[in-house]
Write a protein that holds these residues in place. Structure first.
Motif, PDB file in Angstrom:
ATOM      1  N   PRO A 181       0.839  -1.212   0.000  1.00  0.00           N
ATOM      2  CA  PRO A 181       0.000   0.000   0.000  1.00  0.00           C
ATOM      3  C   PRO A 181       0.869   1.257   0.000  1.00  0.00           C
ATOM      4  N   GLN A 182       0.406   2.245  -0.711  1.00  0.00           N
ATOM      5  CA  GLN A 182       1.149   3.507  -0.765  1.00  0.00           C
ATOM      6  C   GLN A 182       0.935   4.288   0.517  1.00  0.00           C
ATOM      7  N   GLN A 183       2.001   4.908   0.983  1.00  0.00           N
ATOM      8  CA  GLN A 183       1.896   5.738   2.176  1.00  0.00           C
ATOM      9  C   GLN A 183       1.192   7.033   1.797  1.00  0.00           C
ATOM     10  N   THR A 184       0.090   7.336   2.470  1.00  0.00           N
ATOM     11  CA  THR A 184      -0.684   8.520   2.114  1.00  0.00           C
ATOM     12  C   THR A 184      -0.377   9.702   3.013  1.00  0.00           C
ATOM     13  N   TYR A 185       0.261   9.448   4.139  1.00  0.00           N
ATOM     14  CA  TYR A 185       0.536  10.558   5.051  1.00  0.00           C
ATOM     15  C   TYR A 185       2.031  10.639   5.300  1.00  0.00           C
ATOM     16  N   ILE A 186       2.596  11.760   4.958  1.00  0.00           N
ATOM     17  CA  ILE A 186       4.001  12.021   5.227  1.00  0.00           C
ATOM     18  C   ILE A 186       4.049  13.230   6.145  1.00  0.00           C
ATOM     19  N   PRO A 187       4.536  13.070   7.375  1.00  0.00           N
ATOM     20  CA  PRO A 187       4.564  14.209   8.293  1.00  0.00           C
ATOM     21  C   PRO A 187       5.363  15.369   7.704  1.00  0.00           C
ATOM     22  N   SER A 188       4.835  16.552   7.879  1.00  0.00           N
ATOM     23  CA  SER A 188       5.509  17.723   7.327  1.00  0.00           C
ATOM     24  C   SER A 188       6.477  18.305   8.342  1.00  0.00           C
ATOM     25  N   LYS A 189       7.458  18.984   7.814  1.00  0.00           N
ATOM     26  CA  LYS A 189       8.398  19.668   8.687  1.00  0.00           C
ATOM     27  C   LYS A 189       7.734  20.940   9.199  1.00  0.00           C
ATOM     28  N   VAL A 190       7.995  21.261  10.440  1.00  0.00           N
ATOM     29  CA  VAL A 190       7.452  22.469  11.029  1.00  0.00           C
ATOM     30  C   VAL A 190       8.573  23.501  11.083  1.00  0.00           C
ATOM     31  N   VAL A 191       8.341  24.615  10.453  1.00  0.00           N
ATOM     32  CA  VAL A 191       9.321  25.693  10.425  1.00  0.00           C
ATOM     33  C   VAL A 191       9.304  26.409  11.770  1.00  0.00           C
ATOM     34  N   LYS A 192      10.468  26.588  12.359  1.00  0.00           N
ATOM     35  CA  LYS A 192      10.548  27.311  13.636  1.00  0.00           C
ATOM     36  C   LYS A 192      10.249  28.787  13.391  1.00  0.00           C
ATOM     37  N   SER A 193       9.355  29.331  14.198  1.00  0.00           N
ATOM     38  CA  SER A 193       9.012  30.743  14.060  1.00  0.00           C
ATOM     39  C   SER A 193       8.669  31.312  15.425  1.00  0.00           C
ATOM     40  N   GLU A 194       8.572  32.604  15.464  1.00  0.00           N
ATOM     41  CA  GLU A 194       8.303  33.306  16.716  1.00  0.00           C
ATOM     42  C   GLU A 194       6.865  33.102  17.186  1.00  0.00           C
TER      43      GLU A 194
ATOM     44  N   ASN B 146      -9.928  19.644   0.716  1.00  0.00           N
ATOM     45  CA  ASN B 146     -10.096  19.349   2.135  1.00  0.00           C
ATOM     46  C   ASN B 146      -9.312  18.083   2.441  1.00  0.00           C
ATOM     47  N   HIS B 147      -8.427  18.158   3.409  1.00  0.00           N
ATOM     48  CA  HIS B 147      -7.638  17.009   3.849  1.00  0.00           C
ATOM     49  C   HIS B 147      -7.266  17.242   5.305  1.00  0.00           C
ATOM     50  N   ASN B 148      -6.694  16.218   5.939  1.00  0.00           N
ATOM     51  CA  ASN B 148      -6.383  16.336   7.369  1.00  0.00           C
ATOM     52  C   ASN B 148      -4.897  16.480   7.651  1.00  0.00           C
ATOM     53  N   GLN B 149      -4.107  16.896   6.674  1.00  0.00           N
ATOM     54  CA  GLN B 149      -2.653  16.997   6.851  1.00  0.00           C
ATOM     55  C   GLN B 149      -2.243  18.467   6.899  1.00  0.00           C
ATOM     56  N   HIS B 150      -2.270  19.029   8.107  1.00  0.00           N
ATOM     57  CA  HIS B 150      -2.031  20.463   8.253  1.00  0.00           C
ATOM     58  C   HIS B 150      -0.875  20.806   9.175  1.00  0.00           C
ATOM     59  N   GLY B 151      -0.118  19.813   9.611  1.00  0.00           N
ATOM     60  CA  GLY B 151       1.084  20.073  10.378  1.00  0.00           C
ATOM     61  C   GLY B 151       0.868  20.487  11.825  1.00  0.00           C
ATOM     62  N   VAL B 152      -0.337  20.328  12.343  1.00  0.00           N
ATOM     63  CA  VAL B 152      -0.610  20.684  13.736  1.00  0.00           C
ATOM     64  C   VAL B 152      -1.240  19.493  14.454  1.00  0.00           C
ATOM     65  N   ASP B 153      -1.050  19.441  15.756  1.00  0.00           N
ATOM     66  CA  ASP B 153      -1.663  18.407  16.573  1.00  0.00           C
ATOM     67  C   ASP B 153      -3.102  18.821  16.871  1.00  0.00           C
ATOM     68  N   THR B 154      -4.048  18.076  16.354  1.00  0.00           N
ATOM     69  CA  THR B 154      -5.463  18.444  16.513  1.00  0.00           C
ATOM     70  C   THR B 154      -6.017  18.066  17.885  1.00  0.00           C
ATOM     71  N   ALA B 155      -5.223  17.406  18.712  1.00  0.00           N
ATOM     72  CA  ALA B 155      -5.694  17.024  20.047  1.00  0.00           C
ATOM     73  C   ALA B 155      -6.086  18.247  20.869  1.00  0.00           C
ATOM     74  N   LYS B 156      -5.445  19.387  20.620  1.00  0.00           N
ATOM     75  CA  LYS B 156      -5.760  20.599  21.384  1.00  0.00           C
ATOM     76  C   LYS B 156      -7.206  21.038  21.176  1.00  0.00           C
ATOM     77  N   TYR B 157      -7.748  20.810  19.995  1.00  0.00           N
ATOM     78  CA  TYR B 157      -9.141  21.183  19.729  1.00  0.00           C
ATOM     79  C   TYR B 157     -10.093  20.289  20.509  1.00  0.00           C
ATOM     80  N   TYR B 158      -9.796  19.004  20.537  1.00  0.00           N
ATOM     81  CA  TYR B 158     -10.654  18.070  21.256  1.00  0.00           C
ATOM     82  C   TYR B 158     -10.571  18.293  22.764  1.00  0.00           C
ATOM     83  N   GLN B 159      -9.374  18.601  23.268  1.00  0.00           N
ATOM     84  CA  GLN B 159      -9.225  18.878  24.690  1.00  0.00           C
ATOM     85  C   GLN B 159     -10.011  20.119  25.091  1.00  0.00           C
ATOM     86  N   ARG B 160      -9.922  21.183  24.285  1.00  0.00           N
ATOM     87  CA  ARG B 160     -10.666  22.403  24.589  1.00  0.00           C
ATOM     88  C   ARG B 160     -12.168  22.146  24.523  1.00  0.00           C
ATOM     89  N   ALA B 161     -12.609  21.362  23.537  1.00  0.00           N
ATOM     90  CA  ALA B 161     -14.042  21.049  23.417  1.00  0.00           C
ATOM     91  C   ALA B 161     -14.521  20.276  24.646  1.00  0.00           C
TER      92      ALA B 161
END
Length: 188
Positions: free
Chosen positions: A5-18, A159-174
């Protein structure tokens, strides 16, 4: 011979920023929807700069192009200016999603939007008709694309779910908000 099977999710690099990363591949609607008034003003000024400068040059050093020549040049400068102004507007808004400029307002708007979607039971980044593999391809093609807008304008319309952020924070806040609402109702 078995197919792997082809890998559909490749984690993206997160650019360090302020500032915090909101989304490294924001959807076109979110970029336009989260834009600030200052983005609109900067885009409008950039759009008017081309025709304005051409008009100023014509006043100080007339081109003597003949009948109708200057009008065509102004129309062309106007069209190019509108496209350039829109791209500048779009890029300024995208840079806030990437955390490359001050984005406190957008962080709060993002949290509110995503928590509301979690509470409503909706997918965070919308429904997609594409296969997971094609969503991954689309994400890899448009990730951080606003940094290259001056050379090749490229927008995310998928629309896709690969946005480079941990979505757990949204569920925790909810969960926290739902618990607070439950406790508020039970004490009434």
């Amino acid at each position: 011979m078995a197919t792997t099977p082809q890998q559909t999710y490749i984690p993206s690099k997160v650019v360090k920023s302020e500032y915090p990363l909101i989304d490294n591949d924001p959807h076109f609607k979110r970029v336009v929807g989260y834009a600030r008034t200052s983005d609109y003003i900067h885009g409008t000024v950039a759009a008017a700069a081309g025709p304005g400068l051409l008009l100023a040059m014509e006043k100080f050093a007339p081109s003597h192009v003949g009948r109708g020549g200057f009008a065509r040049a102004m129309r062309l400068a106007g069209v190019i200016g509108v496209f350039g102004g829109f791209l500048y507007f779009y890029q300024r808004s995208c840079l806030r999603f990437y955390g490359m400029s001050e984005n406190a307002r957008e962080v709060e708007m993002d949290m509110r939007e995503m928590v509301d979607k979690v509470k409503a039971g909706e997918p965070l980044y919308g429904e997609s008709r594409l296969s997971p593999h094609m969503q991954g391809v689309a994400a890899r093609q448009s990730r951080y694309s606003a940094l290259f807008t001056a050379v090749l304008p490229w927008f995310n319309f998928v629309n896709h779910n690969q946005h480079g952020v941990d979505t757990a924070k949204y569920y925790q806040r909810a969960e926290q908000e739902l618990e607070a609402e439950r406790l508020g109702k039970s004490s009434s």
